[in-house]
Design a protein around this motif. Sequence first.
Motif, PDB file in Angstrom:
ATOM      1  N   HIS A   1      -6.999   5.598  24.920  1.00 16.46           N
ATOM      2  CA  HIS A   1      -6.596   4.212  25.203  1.00 16.46           C
ATOM      3  C   HIS A   1      -5.454   4.175  26.212  1.00 16.46           C
ATOM      4  O   HIS A   1      -5.410   3.286  27.081  1.00 16.46           O
ATOM      5  CB  HIS A   1      -6.171   3.519  23.911  1.00 16.46           C
ATOM      6  CG  HIS A   1      -7.229   3.471  22.859  1.00 16.46           C
ATOM      7  ND1 HIS A   1      -8.532   3.114  23.118  1.00 16.46           N
ATOM      8  CD2 HIS A   1      -7.175   3.754  21.519  1.00 16.46           C
ATOM      9  CE1 HIS A   1      -9.236   3.152  22.004  1.00 16.46           C
ATOM     10  NE2 HIS A   1      -8.435   3.551  21.022  1.00 16.46           N
TER      11      HIS A   1
ATOM     12  N   GLN B   1      -6.786   4.858  29.710  1.00 14.51           N
ATOM     13  CA  GLN B   1      -7.454   3.672  30.247  1.00 14.51           C
ATOM     14  C   GLN B   1      -6.434   2.612  30.666  1.00 14.51           C
ATOM     15  O   GLN B   1      -6.605   1.930  31.680  1.00 14.51           O
ATOM     16  CB  GLN B   1      -8.400   3.090  29.190  1.00 14.51           C
ATOM     17  CG  GLN B   1      -9.637   3.915  28.934  1.00 14.51           C
ATOM     18  CD  GLN B   1     -10.576   3.924  30.117  1.00 14.51           C
ATOM     19  OE1 GLN B   1     -10.689   2.939  30.857  1.00 14.51           O
ATOM     20  NE2 GLN B   1     -11.251   5.051  30.330  1.00 14.51           N
ATOM     21  N   ALA B   2      -5.358   2.477  29.889  1.00 21.42           N
ATOM     22  CA  ALA B   2      -4.366   1.440  30.185  1.00 21.42           C
ATOM     23  C   ALA B   2      -3.597   1.719  31.462  1.00 21.42           C
ATOM     24  O   ALA B   2      -3.094   0.787  32.105  1.00 21.42           O
ATOM     25  CB  ALA B   2      -3.401   1.296  29.016  1.00 21.42           C
TER      26      ALA B   2
ATOM     27  N   ARG C   1     -12.407  -2.847  23.821  1.00 16.29           N
ATOM     28  CA  ARG C   1     -11.368  -1.859  24.108  1.00 16.29           C
ATOM     29  C   ARG C   1     -10.040  -2.407  23.564  1.00 16.29           C
ATOM     30  O   ARG C   1      -9.097  -2.673  24.311  1.00 16.29           O
ATOM     31  CB  ARG C   1     -11.261  -1.579  25.607  1.00 16.29           C
ATOM     32  CG  ARG C   1     -12.557  -1.079  26.233  1.00 16.29           C
ATOM     33  CD  ARG C   1     -12.312  -0.447  27.609  1.00 16.29           C
ATOM     34  NE  ARG C   1     -11.597  -1.322  28.505  1.00 16.29           N
ATOM     35  CZ  ARG C   1     -12.155  -2.199  29.335  1.00 16.29           C
ATOM     36  NH1 ARG C   1     -13.481  -2.321  29.363  1.00 16.29           N
ATOM     37  NH2 ARG C   1     -11.420  -2.952  30.136  1.00 16.29           N
TER      38      ARG C   1
ATOM     39  N   GLU D   1      -6.771  -0.405  24.403  1.00 17.71           N
ATOM     40  CA  GLU D   1      -6.255  -0.647  25.755  1.00 17.71           C
ATOM     41  C   GLU D   1      -5.578  -2.013  25.839  1.00 17.71           C
ATOM     42  O   GLU D   1      -4.511  -2.147  26.450  1.00 17.71           O
ATOM     43  CB  GLU D   1      -7.400  -0.568  26.764  1.00 17.71           C
ATOM     44  CG  GLU D   1      -6.979  -0.852  28.184  1.00 17.71           C
ATOM     45  CD  GLU D   1      -8.164  -0.910  29.145  1.00 17.71           C
ATOM     46  OE1 GLU D   1      -8.005  -1.514  30.226  1.00 17.71           O
ATOM     47  OE2 GLU D   1      -9.238  -0.367  28.809  1.00 17.71           O
TER      48      GLU D   1
END
Length: 565
Positions: free
Chosen positions: A57, A60-61, A250, A253
């Motif tokens: 996560h 992705q962030a 998600r 995220e």
Amino acid sequence: MTRMRRAANWPYRLSVALLFLILGGYIVWPMLSVLAQTFLTNPGELPDGARAFTWEHWRQALKPSNLRALGASLVLSAVSTALAAALGGALAALYSRWDFPGRSVCVAAAMLPLTLPPLVGVFAFWRMLNETGLIPRVLFDWFGVRFSLERGWAGVYLVHGYSFSVYFFIMLSAAIGGLDGSTFEAARNLGASRARVFFRVALPQLKPALVGGAILVFMTSMASFTAPYIYVNARDVLTLNIVRAFENNRAGEASILCLFMTASSFVLLWAMMAWTERTKHYSANKGAAPRPRRVVAKPARIALAALGATISLLLAAPHLYIALESFVRPGTWFLQTFPPAYTLDNYKEIFRQPDFLRPAFVSLKASAAAALGVAGFGLLAAWLVARKRFPGRAAAAILAMLPWALPGTVIAINLLEAFARPSIWTFGSRLHGTVAILALAYFIRYIPLAYRSTLASLEAMDPNLELAAMNLGASRARTLGRVTVPLIAPGLLAGTLLAFVTALGEFVSSILLYVSETMPISVRIYDLLRQGYEKAAAYSVLLMLLIAAALVFSAKALKTGGPKA
């Protein structure tokens, strides 16, 4: 002696304990519950409902689109704050300094952005200014000028500058009403110029209100969703990216992006607190506040009245447009400059529904409960932070402002995650599907309004006045009730008013927390928007009238709530 001192301090200790109990239970705990999800795999990824530790996560962030969104949100917040400060500050200065015909009406018009809920306001601006909107049609038909504002950052800045200017106007008007006029007279008698009096005497007394307004507007702009969604939907903005992440399953995220937003606001809060602490200024309030100067010259009176009328008309434009469209017969206004047919059917259809008043009652109950809560907690938190020194004071000051940095969506999800089951924080009750969870969401969301406005009043007030009262024999409770609260009443009432009227139109968190029996008025308007804007406009007029009634009542309270000179 030590035992007696400890016994005398039990109300103070209890107050500090209550402060941290509320902050911990309703702000920290829900945030930690969501934060924990950022280190776990999404539900359903592993068999048998298992979840494992992961850094995915966070990877992705930190992708480029989210970093661009962070930069865009920071710029958006800074520009929105500057525009709102310019408009709200100018109106507060104009209406507080000069007395001219129609001034009271102009002051009321300056409060009009409060009566326009975000969802309704954004759609009003968009429909009024898009290529087929009323204003572009009038400009082209009457003057041959082509103009439209359908997409782009300018639309977001216009909506934010208009909507958030009221925070500066209310806070600065309350601060100007509490200025000590004797300090101005003393400075002028000592030979100071008008400019020097403003920068060295007036501005330091107004600084808490300016800082409070800047913090509220900056954080509100960071958490704004509706205006960016309508005008810059294809761009990377933090609130839009958070919603996209949630929609694409998600959640981890999305939670991290909320942390980015919270961290940005934390840095702003820390910087503002450090600056105000170094340059703190107190006013003893020994003299009356400067009164608006009556304009004697007839040309100047006419000019100021005309200027005030023009500003008031511009501020009322979205409301007038909504009212106009509420009388339009559905399906008849397309290419004409003005509607070809008018009707009352939109209102009749609303009143024919057997439960048409239920959303209004739900919103009133939830908003009133939240306003009472934020008034009490705002006074408690502001007084402790401004007047006491205790372990964790800086953390308490930051936590009291953090809810304003979070979108309503995040607060709603925090509540659903943390209070899915009965607990000590819900007094053993199940909140989901009740008006109580709406009231709790509004309470958490709008704590900063009452807290910040009350803190600004306390920071501008000389604590020696309280010490003098206690030296004359008054107890702490009597000093608080007879000295402190009357002097800070305008700030406290202004913050409570903002919380109440803003909660009436709260949409983003409401849409995730309501059920059919607890549908608030903002969600009902959204439901009607999908059926046709004319019916939604009619219901929006009812909401604006409801908010206006609250404003009138609160204005009377503000007139009688301050100290008497």
